[in-house]
Design an enzyme around this catalytic site. Structure first.
Site, PDB file in Angstrom:
ATOM      1  N   GLU A 123       0.813  -1.231   0.000  1.00  0.00           N
ATOM      2  CA  GLU A 123       0.000   0.000   0.000  1.00  0.00           C
ATOM      3  C   GLU A 123       0.841   1.275   0.000  1.00  0.00           C
ATOM      4  O   GLU A 123       0.683   2.163   0.826  1.00  0.00           O
ATOM      5  CB  GLU A 123      -0.942  -0.025   1.223  1.00  0.00           C
ATOM      6  N   GLU A 238      -5.080 -11.130  -0.762  1.00  0.00           N
ATOM      7  CA  GLU A 238      -5.862 -10.933   0.481  1.00  0.00           C
ATOM      8  C   GLU A 238      -7.363 -11.024   0.214  1.00  0.00           C
ATOM      9  O   GLU A 238      -8.162 -10.282   0.748  1.00  0.00           O
ATOM     10  CB  GLU A 238      -5.527  -9.568   1.110  1.00  0.00           C
TER      11      GLU A 238
HETATM   12  O1  G3I Z   1      -3.002  -9.781  19.087  1.00  0.00           O
HETATM   13  C1  G3I Z   1      -3.273  -8.534  19.737  1.00  0.00           C
HETATM   14  C2  G3I Z   1      -3.930  -8.779  21.061  1.00  0.00           C
HETATM   15  O2  G3I Z   1      -3.020  -9.450  21.919  1.00  0.00           O
HETATM   16  C3  G3I Z   1      -4.328  -7.422  21.679  1.00  0.00           C
HETATM   17  O3  G3I Z   1      -5.018  -7.661  22.882  1.00  0.00           O
HETATM   18  C4  G3I Z   1      -5.220  -6.696  20.691  1.00  0.00           C
HETATM   19  C5  G3I Z   1      -5.657  -5.340  21.213  1.00  0.00           C
HETATM   20  O4  G3I Z   1      -4.589  -4.425  21.078  1.00  0.00           O
HETATM   21  O5  G3I Z   1      -4.502  -6.472  19.480  1.00  0.00           O
HETATM   22  C6  G3I Z   1      -4.199  -7.722  18.857  1.00  0.00           C
HETATM   23  O6  G3I Z   1      -3.507  -7.460  17.675  1.00  0.00           O
HETATM   24  C7  G3I Z   1      -4.359  -6.920  16.663  1.00  0.00           C
HETATM   25  C8  G3I Z   1      -4.280  -7.879  15.470  1.00  0.00           C
HETATM   26  O7  G3I Z   1      -4.898  -7.326  14.307  1.00  0.00           O
HETATM   27  C9  G3I Z   1      -4.978  -9.202  15.867  1.00  0.00           C
HETATM   28  O8  G3I Z   1      -5.522  -9.812  14.789  1.00  0.00           O
HETATM   29  C10 G3I Z   1      -3.816  -5.544  16.309  1.00  0.00           C
HETATM   30  O9  G3I Z   1      -4.091  -4.658  17.371  1.00  0.00           O
HETATM   31  C11 G3I Z   1      -4.495  -5.043  15.040  1.00  0.00           C
HETATM   32  O10 G3I Z   1      -3.878  -3.830  14.616  1.00  0.00           O
HETATM   33  C12 G3I Z   1      -4.314  -6.084  13.931  1.00  0.00           C
HETATM   34  O11 G3I Z   1      -4.984  -5.629  12.780  1.00  0.00           O
HETATM   35  C13 G3I Z   1      -4.501  -6.204  11.562  1.00  0.00           C
HETATM   36  C14 G3I Z   1      -4.299  -5.051  10.559  1.00  0.00           C
HETATM   37  O12 G3I Z   1      -3.939  -5.574   9.280  1.00  0.00           O
HETATM   38  C15 G3I Z   1      -3.189  -4.095  11.013  1.00  0.00           C
HETATM   39  O13 G3I Z   1      -1.968  -4.794  11.044  1.00  0.00           O
HETATM   40  C16 G3I Z   1      -5.552  -7.191  11.036  1.00  0.00           C
HETATM   41  O14 G3I Z   1      -5.593  -8.334  11.902  1.00  0.00           O
HETATM   42  C17 G3I Z   1      -5.173  -7.640   9.629  1.00  0.00           C
HETATM   43  O15 G3I Z   1      -6.201  -8.444   9.065  1.00  0.00           O
HETATM   44  C18 G3I Z   1      -4.967  -6.418   8.718  1.00  0.00           C
HETATM   45  O16 G3I Z   1      -4.557  -6.871   7.477  1.00  0.00           O
HETATM   46  C19 G3I Z   1      -4.336  -5.836   6.488  1.00  0.00           C
HETATM   47  C20 G3I Z   1      -3.121  -6.243   5.651  1.00  0.00           C
HETATM   48  O17 G3I Z   1      -1.993  -6.393   6.501  1.00  0.00           O
HETATM   49  C21 G3I Z   1      -2.868  -5.226   4.549  1.00  0.00           C
HETATM   50  N1  G3I Z   1      -4.061  -5.050   3.714  1.00  0.00           N
HETATM   51  C22 G3I Z   1      -5.257  -4.681   4.476  1.00  0.00           C
HETATM   52  C23 G3I Z   1      -5.556  -5.738   5.548  1.00  0.00           C
HETATM   53  C24 G3I Z   1      -6.840  -5.400   6.301  1.00  0.00           C
HETATM   54  O18 G3I Z   1      -6.664  -4.223   7.019  1.00  0.00           O
END
Ligand code: G3I
Length: 326
Positions: A123, A238
């Site tokens: 991105e 994705e």
């Molecule tokens: O695992 C921790 C947990 O221990 C904690 O309690 C909780 C609250 O802070 O956070 C958890 O981690 C989260 C993680 O997802 C768990 O699945 C992160 O905060 C959260 O930021 C993270 O979001 C991910 C996001 O990217 C940002 O990295 C999503 O899962 C993931 O599906 C999403 O994927 C992105 C791709 O990388 C790029 N393209 C878009 C796609 C969707 O946004």
């Protein structure tokens, strides 16, 4: 059809579900040829402090993939999101380049010969690239300018010359001016990298498809042919369906999602066989979609090939046809 030969299917693996739900791992084993750590190879997972690297989550998923004969994708070496706070404290070009190069060297070297394909950058294209240049305003673009993309690709290629290097982005798929502009910009970036002799092997289309939109079949076919002319692979990286604007009826939403995925994959494959089709998870039980696009009626999002109880939905049959090759 360009996709008559089988296409490898894969899924992202979210570490919480991976560790906590045995059915999740069983589903990865059963339905996937490829696994990509959803979050554990991002900077915020690897680099809590500036000095060190925490590979625990990534190593767990990599070990699982290797133990089960799955190929691996790495996501992602450079992104403007999912960054630890200390990255925001960098102030100079020299510092940003030093940290970016070191990060890519350490991470790519650790998985050299094991992670076959990297989303080198994710991105980097501005959402609407028609105004003010193509680049999304991230800390990397701010400190390094457009060269941030070249630095990332050159460093990854130097560190693992055998890895396939991909530029990954979203919103290429639908019939709207934005998607058409983004396709043109993505091609231009790939062309410039090629002209500079910088290794790039593929374009990753995230393909988070909005259920209420239509696929730009002609636009996608032209895009595929243009990428092919550049000698680039295409990967679906994705895939899922964002159905928050659809009626509540689950069967109807599942049918619509399957038809949309079939339309999208058909448009791509009729022009160029995708190198891989990776969904962003396998089961509706764990998906970013519901959290990010909550439905007014509170119903669970239904973005993925399996429902929340791991039962196959019509979308799975569409994907399995590509895995078998028809
Ligand atoms: O695992 C921790 C947990 O221990 C904690 O309690 C909780 C609250 O802070 O956070 C958890 O981690 C989260 C993680 O997802 C768990 O699945 C992160 O905060 C959260 O930021 C993270 O979001 C991910 C996001 O990217 C940002 O990295 C999503 O899962 C993931 O599906 C999403 O994927 C992105 C791709 O990388 C790029 N393209 C878009 C796609 C969707 O946004």
């Amino acid at each position: 059809r360009a996709a008559s030969r089988p296409v490898a299917l894969g899924s992202a693996a979210e570490i919480g579900a991976f560790r906590g739900d045995p059915r999740y791992r069983e589903a990865l084993k059963r339905y996937c040829d490829i696994v990509v750590p959803m979050n554990d190879l991002k900077w915020d997972a690897l680099r809590h402090e500036r000095a060190g690297f925490d590979f625990a989550g990534a190593d767990e998923i990599v070990a699982f993939a290797e133990a089960n004969g799955k190929a691996l994708r790495g996501h992602t070496l450079l992104w403007g999101e999912a960054l630890p706070p200390w990255v925001g404290e960098m102030t100079t070009r020299a510092e940003a380049e030093r940290e970016l190069v070191r990060h890519i060297e350490v991470v790519v070297d650790r998985y050299k010969g094991r992670i076959a394909t990297w989303d080198v950058v994710n991105e980097v294209i501005k959402y609407d690239p028609t105004s003010g240049g193509p680049w999304r305003d991230t800390v990397w673009q701010h400190l390094l300018g457009p060269e941030h993309v070249e630095i990332a690709f050159r460093t990854a290629a130097r560190t693992d010359p055998k890895a396939r290097l991909v530029l990954n982005d979203f919103h290429f798929e639908e019939r709207d001016a934005g998607a058409a502009a983004r396709r043109a910009v993505a091609l231009d970036i790939c062309r410039r990298l090629r002209d500079k002799g910088i290794p790039i092997h593929g374009l990753g289309m995230q393909a988070h498809l909005y259920a209420e939109r239509t696929i730009d079949i002609d636009g996608l076919q032209r895009f595929m042919r243009d990428l092919d002319a550049l000698g680039l692979d295409v990967e679906i990286t994705e895939l899922d369906v964002i159905d928050w604007k659809m009626p509540a009826d689950a069967a109807l939403r599942d049918k619509r999602a399957a038809a949309l995925v079939a339309s999208f994959l058909g448009a791509v494959a009729s022009a160029k066989r995708p190198k891989a089709i990776v969904t962003w998870g396998l089961t509706d039980r764990y998906s970013w979609v519901g959290e990010t696009f909550p439905r007014k009626d509170g119903a669970r999002a239904r973005p993925l090939p399996l429902d929340a109880d791991y039962r196959p939905k019509p979308m799975l049959a569409v994907l399995e046809r590509y895995r078998r090759g028809t």
